[in-house]
Write a protein that holds these residues in place. Structure first.
Motif, PDB file in Angstrom:
ATOM      1  N   VAL A 158      -3.647   4.803  -2.055  1.00 34.85           N
ATOM      2  CA  VAL A 158      -4.795   5.489  -1.436  1.00 34.85           C
ATOM      3  C   VAL A 158      -4.397   6.917  -1.088  1.00 34.85           C
ATOM      4  N   ASP A 159      -5.383   7.795  -1.154  1.00 31.40           N
ATOM      5  CA  ASP A 159      -5.093   9.197  -0.826  1.00 31.40           C
ATOM      6  C   ASP A 159      -6.380   9.870  -0.355  1.00 31.40           C
ATOM      7  N   ILE A 160      -6.239  11.115   0.113  1.00 28.19           N
ATOM      8  CA  ILE A 160      -7.410  11.823   0.632  1.00 28.19           C
ATOM      9  C   ILE A 160      -8.288  12.345  -0.499  1.00 28.19           C
ATOM     10  N   VAL A 212       0.850  -1.195   0.000  1.00 22.30           N
ATOM     11  CA  VAL A 212       0.000   0.000   0.000  1.00 22.30           C
ATOM     12  C   VAL A 212       0.882   1.240   0.000  1.00 22.30           C
ATOM     13  N   ASP A 213       0.585   2.133  -0.912  1.00 24.99           N
ATOM     14  CA  ASP A 213       1.249   3.441  -0.977  1.00 24.99           C
ATOM     15  C   ASP A 213       0.240   4.410  -0.343  1.00 24.99           C
ATOM     16  N   TYR A 214       0.452   4.695   0.947  1.00 23.93           N
ATOM     17  CA  TYR A 214      -0.550   5.425   1.741  1.00 23.93           C
ATOM     18  C   TYR A 214      -0.279   6.931   1.615  1.00 23.93           C
ATOM     19  N   GLY A 215      -1.165   7.627   0.883  1.00 28.39           N
ATOM     20  CA  GLY A 215      -0.914   9.027   0.526  1.00 28.39           C
ATOM     21  C   GLY A 215      -0.106   9.032  -0.755  1.00 28.39           C
ATOM     22  N   CYS A 216      -0.630   8.300  -1.753  1.00 27.33           N
ATOM     23  CA  CYS A 216       0.135   8.028  -2.994  1.00 27.33           C
ATOM     24  C   CYS A 216       0.287   9.250  -3.882  1.00 27.33           C
ATOM     25  N   GLY A 217      -0.502  10.313  -3.635  1.00 27.95           N
ATOM     26  CA  GLY A 217      -0.411  11.511  -4.462  1.00 27.95           C
ATOM     27  C   GLY A 217      -0.649  11.170  -5.920  1.00 27.95           C
ATOM     28  N   TRP A 242       5.165   7.869   2.214  1.00 23.56           N
ATOM     29  CA  TRP A 242       6.348   8.696   1.915  1.00 23.56           C
ATOM     30  C   TRP A 242       5.971  10.155   1.705  1.00 23.56           C
ATOM     31  N   HIS A 243       6.615  11.061   2.387  1.00 21.77           N
ATOM     32  CA  HIS A 243       6.341  12.496   2.227  1.00 21.77           C
ATOM     33  C   HIS A 243       4.890  12.823   2.564  1.00 21.77           C
ATOM     34  N   VAL A 244       4.308  12.115   3.499  1.00 26.73           N
ATOM     35  CA  VAL A 244       2.903  12.331   3.857  1.00 26.73           C
ATOM     36  C   VAL A 244       2.781  12.816   5.300  1.00 26.73           C
TER      37      VAL A 244
HETATM   38  C1  LIG Z   1       3.907  15.593  -0.935  1.00 26.66           C
HETATM   39  S1  LIG Z   1       2.602  14.537  -1.421  1.00 26.66           S
HETATM   40  C2  LIG Z   1       3.467  12.998  -1.533  1.00 26.66           C
HETATM   41  C3  LIG Z   1       2.774  12.015  -2.431  1.00 26.66           C
HETATM   42  C4  LIG Z   1       3.530  10.712  -2.619  1.00 26.66           C
HETATM   43  N1  LIG Z   1       3.614   9.944  -1.398  1.00 26.66           N
HETATM   44  C5  LIG Z   1       4.904  11.012  -3.171  1.00 26.66           C
HETATM   45  O1  LIG Z   1       5.899  10.924  -2.437  1.00 26.66           O
HETATM   46  O2  LIG Z   1       4.951  11.364  -4.346  1.00 26.66           O
HETATM   47  C6  LIG Z   1       1.687  14.368   0.081  1.00 26.66           C
HETATM   48  C7  LIG Z   1       0.497  13.454  -0.068  1.00 26.66           C
HETATM   49  O3  LIG Z   1      -0.035  13.193   1.219  1.00 26.66           O
HETATM   50  C8  LIG Z   1      -1.436  13.136   1.105  1.00 26.66           C
HETATM   51  N2  LIG Z   1      -2.011  13.391   2.421  1.00 26.66           N
HETATM   52  C9  LIG Z   1      -2.078  14.551   3.098  1.00 26.66           C
HETATM   53  N3  LIG Z   1      -2.683  14.356   4.284  1.00 26.66           N
HETATM   54  C10 LIG Z   1      -2.988  13.046   4.358  1.00 26.66           C
HETATM   55  C11 LIG Z   1      -3.617  12.218   5.337  1.00 26.66           C
HETATM   56  N4  LIG Z   1      -4.061  12.728   6.476  1.00 26.66           N
HETATM   57  N5  LIG Z   1      -3.767  10.918   5.074  1.00 26.66           N
HETATM   58  C12 LIG Z   1      -3.300  10.398   3.922  1.00 26.66           C
HETATM   59  N6  LIG Z   1      -2.704  11.116   2.960  1.00 26.66           N
HETATM   60  C13 LIG Z   1      -2.550  12.422   3.173  1.00 26.66           C
HETATM   61  C14 LIG Z   1      -1.743  14.229   0.110  1.00 26.66           C
HETATM   62  O4  LIG Z   1      -3.013  14.150  -0.416  1.00 26.66           O
HETATM   63  C15 LIG Z   1      -0.618  14.042  -0.895  1.00 26.66           C
HETATM   64  O5  LIG Z   1      -0.952  13.166  -1.902  1.00 26.66           O
END
Ligand SMILES: C[S@@+](CC[C@H](N)C(=O)[O-])C[C@H]1O[C@@H](n2cnc3c(N)ncnc32)[C@H](O)[C@@H]1O
Length: 233
Positions: A97-99, A72-77, A145-147
């Motif tokens: 998955v993402d918001i 799972v890529d959690y907050g996959c953007g 990652w980066h979330v």
């Molecule tokens: C900087 S982007 C990084 C996306 C991806 N992980 C990457 O490294 O390319 C941050 C991501 O975190 C997601 N995000 C922000 N708040 C979140 C939350 N509470 N739960 C899950 N995802 C979240 C955003 O929607 C966004 O897609």
């Protein structure tokens, strides 16, 4: 200071217009404004990985990922790092998955249609139904990652709790966060956190798990380290 004030004004004005909306809606609103304007570094057609496109895949392999695992890529953007993972895994084994769906739909638009058809990545907006579908697939890895840096302190329980809810015996969550001595605002939409805060939340939500930390990269920049929270269920 001017930038901070501009950001605060923008947030307050959005909040007045959306008094009951969750903070995550503001994040999506602010990021999409940038995507439609000059572009956003992490989301949409102008996004670029901070290091390598394979960073997420490389880390998961280091922790034992195999092509037949569900990850799972959690907050996959917009699948900036997810694409390499989709390519490595067998069809249907990637969950992003993402918001909001807006972000991963932008990612899909930039990918080769045959690749997407062949690999059949599973994607969903984070809500109880999606989380139940992910859980049913028994993911061996949940990576974020980066979330974590985008999550306000008051929402950390819900964010880490939701990741923990996807784990089953033998599975591992890897959560990247920028680590600093104190909680620090890095930009209008990002914070670094002390390890103690992340550890406290993780231990509260996963009391029986094995919790540890590892460096994502070596070294420190402006008092910030890039760190992984590792939760082994
Ligand atoms: C900087 S982007 C990084 C996306 C991806 N992980 C990457 O490294 O390319 C941050 C991501 O975190 C997601 N995000 C922000 N708040 C979140 C939350 N509470 N739960 C899950 N995802 C979240 C955003 O929607 C966004 O897609």
């Amino acid at each position: 200071m001017k930038r901070w004030w501009r950001g605060t004004k923008r947030y307050l004005s959005w909040r007045l217009r959306n008094p009951f909306a969750p903070y995550e809606d503001y994040y999506v609103h602010a990021v999409m404004r940038k995507v439609r304007g000059a572009g956003h570094p992490a989301i949409g057609p102008k996004s670029r990985p901070v290091r390598a496109q394979t960073e997420l895949l490389d880390f998961l392999k280091r922790y034992g990922l195999q092509p037949g695992d569900v990850a799972v890529d959690y907050g996959c953007g917009s699948l900036r790092l997810g694409e390499a993972l989709i390519g490595y895994l067998e069809p249907g084994k990637y969950w992003g998955v993402d918001i909001t769906a807006e972000f991963y739909e932008l990612g899909l638009q930039g990918m080769d249609a045959d690749f997407v058809r062949e690999k059949a990545p599973k994607l969903g907006v984070i809500n109880p139904e999606t989380l139940a579908r992910v859980r049913a697939d028994k993911p061996r890895f949940v990576a974020s990652w980066h979330v974590c840096s985008k999550v306000p302190e008051a929402r950390l329980d819900s964010y880490i709790g939701s990741i923990v809810s996807l784990l089953s015996p033998g599975s591992i969550a890897l959560v990247h966060f920028p680590e600093s001595a104190e909680r620090r605002q890095l930009s209008g939409l990002a914070w670094s956190s002390p390890r103690s805060l992340i550890e406290k939340v993780a231990r509260k939500l996963a009391p029986d798990a094995d919790i540890s930390f590892a460096p994502l990269i070596e070294g420190e920049r402006d008092g910030i380290r890039q760190t992984l929270l590792v939760i082994r269920a």
